[in-house]
Scaffold this motif. Structure first.
Motif, PDB file in Angstrom:
ATOM      1  N   TYR A 168     -19.622  17.425  35.164  1.00  0.00           N
ATOM      2  CA  TYR A 168     -19.871  16.106  34.584  1.00  0.00           C
ATOM      3  C   TYR A 168     -21.328  15.704  34.814  1.00  0.00           C
ATOM      4  O   TYR A 168     -21.948  16.134  35.791  1.00  0.00           O
ATOM      5  CB  TYR A 168     -18.977  15.052  35.227  1.00  0.00           C
ATOM      6  CG  TYR A 168     -17.491  15.203  34.994  1.00  0.00           C
ATOM      7  CD1 TYR A 168     -16.974  16.063  34.036  1.00  0.00           C
ATOM      8  CD2 TYR A 168     -16.592  14.466  35.746  1.00  0.00           C
ATOM      9  CE1 TYR A 168     -15.617  16.172  33.827  1.00  0.00           C
ATOM     10  CE2 TYR A 168     -15.233  14.567  35.538  1.00  0.00           C
ATOM     11  CZ  TYR A 168     -14.738  15.420  34.581  1.00  0.00           C
ATOM     12  OH  TYR A 168     -13.393  15.516  34.380  1.00  0.00           O
ATOM     13  N   ASP A 194     -17.646   4.917  31.286  1.00  0.00           N
ATOM     14  CA  ASP A 194     -17.478   6.203  30.610  1.00  0.00           C
ATOM     15  C   ASP A 194     -16.556   7.116  31.416  1.00  0.00           C
ATOM     16  O   ASP A 194     -15.699   7.801  30.850  1.00  0.00           O
ATOM     17  CB  ASP A 194     -18.825   6.892  30.403  1.00  0.00           C
ATOM     18  CG  ASP A 194     -19.651   6.218  29.317  1.00  0.00           C
ATOM     19  OD1 ASP A 194     -19.056   5.575  28.427  1.00  0.00           O
ATOM     20  OD2 ASP A 194     -20.883   6.343  29.373  1.00  0.00           O
ATOM     21  N   TRP A 204     -12.836   6.488  30.901  1.00  0.00           N
ATOM     22  CA  TRP A 204     -12.268   7.045  29.670  1.00  0.00           C
ATOM     23  C   TRP A 204     -12.105   8.554  29.754  1.00  0.00           C
ATOM     24  O   TRP A 204     -11.240   9.125  29.106  1.00  0.00           O
ATOM     25  CB  TRP A 204     -13.104   6.651  28.451  1.00  0.00           C
ATOM     26  CG  TRP A 204     -12.989   5.183  28.200  1.00  0.00           C
ATOM     27  CD1 TRP A 204     -13.966   4.252  28.361  1.00  0.00           C
ATOM     28  CD2 TRP A 204     -11.816   4.468  27.817  1.00  0.00           C
ATOM     29  NE1 TRP A 204     -13.468   2.998  28.088  1.00  0.00           N
ATOM     30  CE2 TRP A 204     -12.143   3.100  27.747  1.00  0.00           C
ATOM     31  CE3 TRP A 204     -10.501   4.837  27.523  1.00  0.00           C
ATOM     32  CZ2 TRP A 204     -11.233   2.115  27.398  1.00  0.00           C
ATOM     33  CZ3 TRP A 204      -9.592   3.857  27.172  1.00  0.00           C
ATOM     34  CH2 TRP A 204      -9.960   2.528  27.101  1.00  0.00           C
ATOM     35  N   TRP A 205     -12.933   9.213  30.558  1.00  0.00           N
ATOM     36  CA  TRP A 205     -12.819  10.659  30.740  1.00  0.00           C
ATOM     37  C   TRP A 205     -11.638  10.998  31.634  1.00  0.00           C
ATOM     38  O   TRP A 205     -11.051  12.070  31.498  1.00  0.00           O
ATOM     39  CB  TRP A 205     -14.082  11.215  31.382  1.00  0.00           C
ATOM     40  CG  TRP A 205     -15.258  11.322  30.482  1.00  0.00           C
ATOM     41  CD1 TRP A 205     -15.489  10.631  29.328  1.00  0.00           C
ATOM     42  CD2 TRP A 205     -16.384  12.170  30.659  1.00  0.00           C
ATOM     43  NE1 TRP A 205     -16.690  10.991  28.794  1.00  0.00           N
ATOM     44  CE2 TRP A 205     -17.266  11.936  29.591  1.00  0.00           C
ATOM     45  CE3 TRP A 205     -16.742  13.091  31.632  1.00  0.00           C
ATOM     46  CZ2 TRP A 205     -18.475  12.594  29.453  1.00  0.00           C
ATOM     47  CZ3 TRP A 205     -17.953  13.755  31.499  1.00  0.00           C
ATOM     48  CH2 TRP A 205     -18.802  13.500  30.419  1.00  0.00           C
ATOM     49  N   TRP A 206     -11.304  10.111  32.572  1.00  0.00           N
ATOM     50  CA  TRP A 206     -10.310  10.455  33.595  1.00  0.00           C
ATOM     51  C   TRP A 206      -8.925   9.862  33.319  1.00  0.00           C
ATOM     52  O   TRP A 206      -7.922  10.552  33.454  1.00  0.00           O
ATOM     53  CB  TRP A 206     -10.797  10.026  34.982  1.00  0.00           C
ATOM     54  CG  TRP A 206     -10.033  10.719  36.053  1.00  0.00           C
ATOM     55  CD1 TRP A 206      -8.970  10.215  36.759  1.00  0.00           C
ATOM     56  CD2 TRP A 206     -10.225  12.053  36.520  1.00  0.00           C
ATOM     57  NE1 TRP A 206      -8.501  11.152  37.645  1.00  0.00           N
ATOM     58  CE2 TRP A 206      -9.260  12.291  37.514  1.00  0.00           C
ATOM     59  CE3 TRP A 206     -11.121  13.066  36.200  1.00  0.00           C
ATOM     60  CZ2 TRP A 206      -9.170  13.506  38.182  1.00  0.00           C
ATOM     61  CZ3 TRP A 206     -11.042  14.266  36.870  1.00  0.00           C
ATOM     62  CH2 TRP A 206     -10.075  14.483  37.847  1.00  0.00           C
TER      63      TRP A 206
END
Length: 162
Positions: A30, A38, A41-43
């Motif tokens: 990452y 952000d 939303w990735w996790w």
């Protein structure tokens, strides 16, 4: 230890150790400066994907995992997962519990295999754990990861049939 579905409220507890781990630059591909919004939303994934937290008897979050399809289309039968254990709770079996949970989830969800795309070869604890749970190193991308202490090191692709 109990593993449960992660909620939006958990993010404020997960974020500090998530940020610490990512900013250290030792285990994830990452961006080192990934921001809180952000990263969230990735996790914290939406169904049919799955994000969980491991908690102790008092409800303290010890670690987290996200599970999803690794590929789309004709490769969507292969699952992927990522894990983060709060460094204050390392060595207590949290990673093993999360990984075992994700394997059970993937099997119950109809996946045929699980693949990790980028396991940093110097992350010996993770490589050893995954190997003990039946994952094999299929290959290594030489110098695929720029480790802050070890320089350019390999990224393992690890796989396990379910």
């Amino acid at each position: 230890m109990r593993i449960r579905q992660a909620t939006d409220e958990d993010w404020s507890v997960v974020w500090p150790f998530f940020h610490e781990i990512v900013a250290a630059g030792e285990t994830f591909t990452y961006p080192l400066d990934l921001g809180k919004d952000d990263a969230r939303w990735w996790w914290l994934l939406d169904p049919p994907n799955h994000t969980v937290v491991a908690v102790d008897d008092d409800g303290t979050v010890l670690g987290t995992a996200k599970m999803n399809n690794n590929h789309m289309g004709n490769g969507s039968h292969v699952a992927g997962a990522s894990y983060m254990v709060d460094p204050r709770h390392a060595g207590q079996g949290v990673g093993r519990a999360l990984c075992t949970y994700s394997l059970d989830w993937a099997r119950a969800s109809g996946f045929r295999a699980m693949q990790f795309n980028a396991v940093v070869e110097t992350n010996v604890h993770a490589v050893t754990l995954y190997g003990s749970l039946g994952f094999e190193i299929l290959g290594t991308l030489p110098e695929g990861f720029d480790h802050p202490a070890h320089g350019l090191v390999g990224l393992h692709i690890m796989h396990r049939r379910l």
